[in-house]
Design a protein around this motif. Structure first.
Motif, mmCIF file in Angstrom:
data_model
loop_
_atom_site.group_PDB
_atom_site.id
_atom_site.type_symbol
_atom_site.label_atom_id
_atom_site.label_comp_id
_atom_site.label_asym_id
_atom_site.label_seq_id
_atom_site.Cartn_x
_atom_site.Cartn_y
_atom_site.Cartn_z
ATOM 1 N N LEU A 20 6.216 87.624 51.647
ATOM 2 C CA LEU A 20 5.413 88.346 50.670
ATOM 3 C C LEU A 20 4.155 88.890 51.331
ATOM 4 C CD1 LEU A 20 5.554 85.877 47.638
ATOM 5 C CD2 LEU A 20 7.196 87.656 48.288
ATOM 6 N N SER A 21 3.696 90.016 50.814
ATOM 7 C CA SER A 21 2.440 90.600 51.272
ATOM 8 C C SER A 21 1.569 90.909 50.068
ATOM 9 C CB SER A 21 2.684 91.904 52.036
ATOM 10 O OG SER A 21 3.463 91.694 53.179
ATOM 11 N N CYS A 22 0.268 90.913 50.291
ATOM 12 C CA CYS A 22 -0.683 91.236 49.228
ATOM 13 C C CYS A 22 -1.845 91.986 49.853
ATOM 14 C CB CYS A 22 -1.157 89.973 48.543
ATOM 15 S SG CYS A 22 -2.536 90.237 47.403
ATOM 16 N N GLU A 23 -2.056 93.190 49.399
ATOM 17 C CA GLU A 23 -3.174 93.960 49.921
ATOM 18 C C GLU A 23 -3.985 94.518 48.767
ATOM 19 O OE1 GLU A 23 -2.039 97.410 52.135
ATOM 20 O OE2 GLU A 23 -0.211 97.687 50.963
ATOM 21 N N PRO A 24 -5.279 94.675 48.971
ATOM 22 C CA PRO A 24 -6.112 95.221 47.912
ATOM 23 C C PRO A 24 -6.089 96.748 47.936
ATOM 24 C CG PRO A 24 -7.488 94.569 49.733
ATOM 25 C CD PRO A 24 -6.083 94.248 50.136
ATOM 26 N N SER A 25 -6.313 97.321 46.788
ATOM 27 C CA SER A 25 -6.504 98.756 46.694
ATOM 28 C C SER A 25 -7.921 98.998 46.191
ATOM 29 C CB SER A 25 -5.488 99.387 45.744
ATOM 30 O OG SER A 25 -5.673 98.909 44.433
ATOM 31 N N GLY A 26 -8.499 100.108 46.590
ATOM 32 C CA GLY A 26 -9.877 100.384 46.237
ATOM 33 C C GLY A 26 -10.746 100.397 47.469
ATOM 34 N N SER A 27 -12.027 100.599 47.265
ATOM 35 C CA SER A 27 -12.974 100.685 48.380
ATOM 36 C C SER A 27 -13.466 99.294 48.745
ATOM 37 C CB SER A 27 -14.130 101.600 47.989
ATOM 38 O OG SER A 27 -13.644 102.889 47.672
ATOM 39 N N ILE A 28 -12.619 98.592 49.501
ATOM 40 C CA ILE A 28 -12.859 97.201 49.836
ATOM 41 C C ILE A 28 -13.614 97.077 51.153
ATOM 42 C CG2 ILE A 28 -11.779 94.958 50.198
ATOM 43 C CD1 ILE A 28 -11.274 96.213 47.447
ATOM 44 N N VAL A 29 -14.625 96.223 51.167
ATOM 45 C CA VAL A 29 -15.307 95.917 52.415
ATOM 46 C C VAL A 29 -14.696 94.673 53.033
ATOM 47 C CG1 VAL A 29 -17.483 95.294 53.504
ATOM 48 C CG2 VAL A 29 -17.450 96.998 51.680
ATOM 49 N N ARG A 30 -14.615 93.611 52.221
ATOM 50 C CA ARG A 30 -13.951 92.408 52.714
ATOM 51 C C ARG A 30 -13.610 91.501 51.550
ATOM 52 N NH1 ARG A 30 -17.149 87.588 53.399
ATOM 53 N NH2 ARG A 30 -19.310 87.973 52.863
ATOM 54 N N THR A 31 -12.715 90.550 51.838
ATOM 55 C CA THR A 31 -12.337 89.536 50.858
ATOM 56 C C THR A 31 -12.663 88.159 51.422
ATOM 57 O OG1 THR A 31 -10.091 89.453 51.763
ATOM 58 C CG2 THR A 31 -10.463 90.939 49.908
ATOM 59 N N ASN A 32 -12.983 87.240 50.564
ATOM 60 C CA ASN A 32 -13.193 85.851 50.977
ATOM 61 C C ASN A 32 -11.859 85.121 50.963
ATOM 62 O OD1 ASN A 32 -15.833 86.364 51.405
ATOM 63 N ND2 ASN A 32 -16.621 85.100 49.743
ATOM 64 N N ALA A 33 -11.832 83.903 50.478
ATOM 65 C CA ALA A 33 -10.591 83.139 50.457
ATOM 66 C C ALA A 33 -9.543 83.850 49.613
ATOM 67 C CB ALA A 33 -10.833 81.736 49.908
ATOM 68 N N MET A 34 -8.310 83.803 50.085
ATOM 69 C CA MET A 34 -7.195 84.390 49.350
ATOM 70 C C MET A 34 -6.094 83.340 49.224
ATOM 71 S SD MET A 34 -7.060 88.249 50.915
ATOM 72 C CE MET A 34 -6.162 88.932 49.509
ATOM 73 N N GLY A 35 -5.290 83.498 48.211
ATOM 74 C CA GLY A 35 -4.262 82.494 47.994
ATOM 75 C C GLY A 35 -3.068 83.028 47.230
ATOM 76 N N TRP A 36 -2.071 82.176 47.169
ATOM 77 C CA TRP A 36 -0.859 82.475 46.417
ATOM 78 C C TRP A 36 -0.649 81.414 45.344
ATOM 79 C CZ3 TRP A 36 1.889 86.881 46.917
ATOM 80 C CH2 TRP A 36 1.690 87.648 48.076
ATOM 81 N N TYR A 37 -0.216 81.861 44.190
ATOM 82 C CA TYR A 37 0.134 81.005 43.072
ATOM 83 C C TYR A 37 1.518 81.437 42.606
ATOM 84 C CZ TYR A 37 -4.785 79.673 42.853
ATOM 85 O OH TYR A 37 -6.030 79.191 43.156
ATOM 86 N N ARG A 38 2.135 80.593 41.779
ATOM 87 C CA ARG A 38 3.432 80.984 41.223
ATOM 88 C C ARG A 38 3.592 80.423 39.833
ATOM 89 N NH1 ARG A 38 7.455 77.353 45.148
ATOM 90 N NH2 ARG A 38 6.930 75.302 44.257
ATOM 91 N N GLN A 39 4.440 81.096 39.057
ATOM 92 C CA GLN A 39 4.708 80.647 37.701
ATOM 93 C C GLN A 39 6.195 80.780 37.433
ATOM 94 O OE1 GLN A 39 2.397 82.593 34.641
ATOM 95 N NE2 GLN A 39 2.761 80.915 33.222
ATOM 96 N N ALA A 40 6.827 79.645 37.215
ATOM 97 C CA ALA A 40 8.241 79.615 36.879
ATOM 98 C C ALA A 40 8.405 79.759 35.372
ATOM 99 C CB ALA A 40 8.857 78.305 37.362
ATOM 100 N N PRO A 41 9.571 80.203 34.923
ATOM 101 C CA PRO A 41 9.788 80.367 33.479
ATOM 102 C C PRO A 41 9.528 79.081 32.718
ATOM 103 C CG PRO A 41 11.558 81.398 34.712
ATOM 104 C CD PRO A 41 10.730 80.638 35.706
#
Length: 122
Positions: A20-41
Motif C-alpha cells: 500500500l502507498s499513501c501520499e498527500p495532495s495539496g501544498s505540503i511542506v512536510r508531515t510528522n508521524a504517519m500510520g496505517w489503520y484498518r477496519q474490518a466489517p
C-alpha cells in the motif's frame, strides 16, 4: 488544505503479499508521524503501524513480523508492505498523518485518507 490518498489495495490469496502507498495532495511542506489503520466489517477501526519522521516504527502485535511500514520524507509518502497475508487481514486500510504542514504556514491535524480495500481470500 491537504488530503491523503491511498493506493495498492486489492484481492490476494492467503500467504500472498500486497503493498500500500499513501501520499498527500495539496501544498505540503512536510508531515510528522504517519500510520496505517484498518477496519474490518462489523468491527471498530484498529491501529496497524506507525512511523515517525525519523523512521522509528511500531506495530500491532497482530501484524508484527509480517508487515513493514516505511516512508519517503522527500515525497511525504508512507508505505505498508504486507506479507504472509491472512483472511483476518481483510479490511479497509486507512492512512493517517498526525500533523501536515502546508506551505501557507498553516497545518492540518489528524488527517485521514479515504481508505483502500484489502481482501485476503482463496
Amino acid at each position: 488544505q491537504a488530503q491523503l490518498v491511498e493506493s495498492g489495495g486489492g484481492l490476494v490469496q492467503p500467504g500472498g503479499s500486497l503493498s500500500l502507498s499513501c501520499e498527500p495532495s495539496g501544498s505540503i511542506v512536510r508531515t510528522n508521524a504517519m500510520g496505517w489503520y484498518r477496519q474490518a466489517p462489523g468491527k471498530e477501526r484498529e491501529w496497524v503501524a506507525t512511523i515517525t519522521r525519523g523512521g522509528n516504527t511500531n506495530y500491532a502485535d497482530s501484524v508484527k513480523g509480517r508487515f513493514t511500514i516505511s516512508r519517503d520524507n522527500a515525497k511525504n509518502t508512507v508505505y505498508l508492505q504486507m506479507n504472509s497475508l491472512r483472511p483476518e487481514d481483510t479490511a479497509v486500510y486507512y492512512c493517517n498523518a498526525d500533523k501536515i504542514f502546508l506551505d501557507s504556514g498553516s497545518f492540518v491535524i489528524d488527517c485521514w485518507g479515504q481508505g483502500t480495500q484489502v481482501t485476503v481470500s482463496s
